[in-house]
Design an enzyme around this catalytic site. Structure first.
Site, PDB file in Angstrom:
ATOM      1  N   ASP A 287       8.894 -10.507 -19.929  1.00 59.07           N
ATOM      2  CA  ASP A 287       8.670  -9.090 -19.611  1.00 59.07           C
ATOM      3  C   ASP A 287       8.785  -8.161 -20.810  1.00 59.07           C
ATOM      4  O   ASP A 287       8.995  -6.961 -20.649  1.00 59.07           O
ATOM      5  CB  ASP A 287       9.655  -8.637 -18.522  1.00 59.07           C
ATOM      6  CG  ASP A 287       9.320  -9.245 -17.173  1.00 59.07           C
ATOM      7  OD1 ASP A 287       8.127  -9.266 -16.824  1.00 59.07           O
ATOM      8  OD2 ASP A 287      10.240  -9.701 -16.488  1.00 59.07           O
TER       9      ASP A 287
ATOM     10  N   ASP B 248       1.264 -11.132 -13.339  1.00 56.29           N
ATOM     11  CA  ASP B 248       1.899  -9.963 -13.980  1.00 56.29           C
ATOM     12  C   ASP B 248       1.925 -10.091 -15.505  1.00 56.29           C
ATOM     13  O   ASP B 248       1.922  -9.107 -16.240  1.00 56.29           O
ATOM     14  CB  ASP B 248       3.346  -9.796 -13.519  1.00 56.29           C
ATOM     15  CG  ASP B 248       3.592 -10.108 -12.059  1.00 56.29           C
ATOM     16  OD1 ASP B 248       2.843 -10.908 -11.488  1.00 56.29           O
ATOM     17  OD2 ASP B 248       4.548  -9.570 -11.494  1.00 56.29           O
TER      18      ASP B 248
HETATM   19  N1  GLY Z   1       6.427  -7.907 -12.495  1.00 57.42           N
HETATM   20  C1  GLY Z   1       7.147  -7.946 -11.297  1.00 57.42           C
HETATM   21  C2  GLY Z   1       6.550  -7.143 -10.210  1.00 57.42           C
HETATM   22  O1  GLY Z   1       5.452  -6.635 -10.301  1.00 57.42           O
HETATM   23  O2  GLY Z   1       7.227  -7.019  -9.202  1.00 57.42           O
END
Ligand code: GLY
Length: 405
Positions: free
Chosen positions: A123, A183
């Protein structure tokens, strides 16, 4: 939103006024004022909660969401959402030129620095590019640049040559050997940026390889995407096609579709590879023509969730989609107006029916996002990433109106 300098509120207002499909000037003045007062309120609530003895976790650096009772959810820098309030403050400063917002942006950005060495997560882009990256565009602070380059270096350690992708999670190792979630497309922007800044081709190559691997394996024939693809690290083969936050393995989790649309649009901007643009257009078609997309254009938390007044929406998915469509419009002259109008319709729906009124939601800008319905966390509440992409969509609308003049 790439601002070379902070756009003053007056300039932004003039741009709004000169554009088609715009709300009246009084509404716009009110929205800029509302954004400013809400974000200052949010920052104040965070500071109060943080100093409240026994009230906050000691390692908290920001606020992520409200729970259903309306209490703040404070988070440490390692949380994937730690960069969004800082990023919203930077963007609000760019929109209004309010120096107090800039000071708050600096204060909320600073405690995230240690994440530049955190290789335990994919992330990095969310955390660092949305905070230091927005700050760097506006300030050209060289310390931000170094932090971002180190962050890209750390992120690239998660790339696996055999799989051809960046590993997303380290948790649930009994379920997935090497999970990659849709994501993760969002974190590639940091790598493209680092490649341009340093001249190091490896960052670019990793990003392109990851995007190609995702293109090959994440999408279904209807152009919706799986949430999680599990890979075999010895062969690089796909082992699982799963969900984690969606309704079912074969459903279309709404925010995942939005991440894919935004991710491939951004990858096209950075590479001009045609298949990325084609994929972005296919995802846009999936979202905009979906029979289960409610009339107000704000999706249920999953496109396959039952259509009912009780089914929670996901305003964050709508905000990400609107922002992505404003950018996609630039790359497809034949469908420019269609994408702009679709983005504007989503944004207007968010503004009218999902945005907090002055003083509401402890300063969050939008209500009604859904973090993870299956785990019953953050269902139908304000969440910081919804606000970040909402502000980005507003900035992109202003930029696109400026270009069309
Ligand atoms: N990246 C995690 C979400 O979108 O919940």
């Amino acid at each position: 939103m790439k601002y070379q300098s902070a756009v003053s509120f007056v300039a932004a207002l003039l741009l709004f006024l000169s554009a088609s499909c715009q709300p009246p000037a009084n509404d716009l003045k009110k929205s800029a004022g509302l954004i400013t007062s809400q974000l200052k309120l949010l920052a104040g609530h965070y500071t109060e909660a943080k100093i409240n003895p026994g009230g906050a976790r000691a390692d908290a650096v920001t606020v992520r969401s409200l729970n259903v009772a309306g209490d703040l959810n404070l988070i440490p820098s390692k949380d994937w959402c730690s960069g969004f309030v800082a990023g919203s403050l930077w963007q609000a400063y760019a929109l209004t030129g309010d120096k107090a917002l800039m000071k708050l942006a600096v204060d909320f950005t600073k405690p995230l620095e240690q994440e530049k060495y955190n290789g335990k997560t994919h992330d990095m882009g969310f955390k660092m590019f949305c905070s230091f990256g927005q700050g760097y565009v506006l300030t050209r602070d060289t310390s931000y640049r170094s932090i971002l380059i180190q962050s890209a270096k750390t992120l690239s350690t998660r790339f696996n040559e055999k799989v051809g992708a960046i590993r997303s999670w380290d948790h649930n190792q009994d379920k997935w050997q090497f999970p990659v979630i849709i994501d993760n497309m969002m974190n590639l922007e940091l790598l493209f940026w680092a490649s341009k800044q340093t001249g190091d081709q490896r960052y670019y190559d990793i990003a392109v390889k990851h995007a190609n691997t995702t293109l090959a394996n994440h999408f279904r024939p209807d152009n919706s995407s799986y949430h999680v693809i599990g890979y075999d690290t010895l062969t690089g083969k796909v082992l699982q096609k799963n969900t984690h936050q969606g309704l079912s393995h074969e459903s279309a989790w709404s925010r995942g579709q939005a991440w894919g649309l935004y991710g491939y649009t951004m990858c096209y901007r950075e590479t001009k590879i045609g298949s990325y643009l084609q994929q972005a257009e296919k995802i846009a078609a999936f979202i905009l023509n979906h029979p289960n997309l409610p009339k107000d254009k704000i999706p249920y938390w999953d496109f396959d969730a039952p259509a009912s007044a009780q089914t929670p929406r996901d305003a964050s998915a709508a905000a990400v989609t609107a922002s992505a469509l404003f950018e996609l419009a630039q790359y497809v002259p034949a469908k420019k107006e269609y994408y702009l109008q679709s983005a504007a319709a989503i944004l207007s729906s968010l503004e009218k029916n999902y945005a907090s009124k002055a003083g509401e939601n402890k300063g969050f800008l939008l209500g009604h996002s859904t973090g993870s319905f299956p785990s019953k966390t953050e269902v139908d509440v304000p969440i910081n990433y919804a606000d970040y992409y909402y502000l980005e969509a507003i900035g992109r609308q202003i930029d696109s109106n400026k270009k069309s003049k």
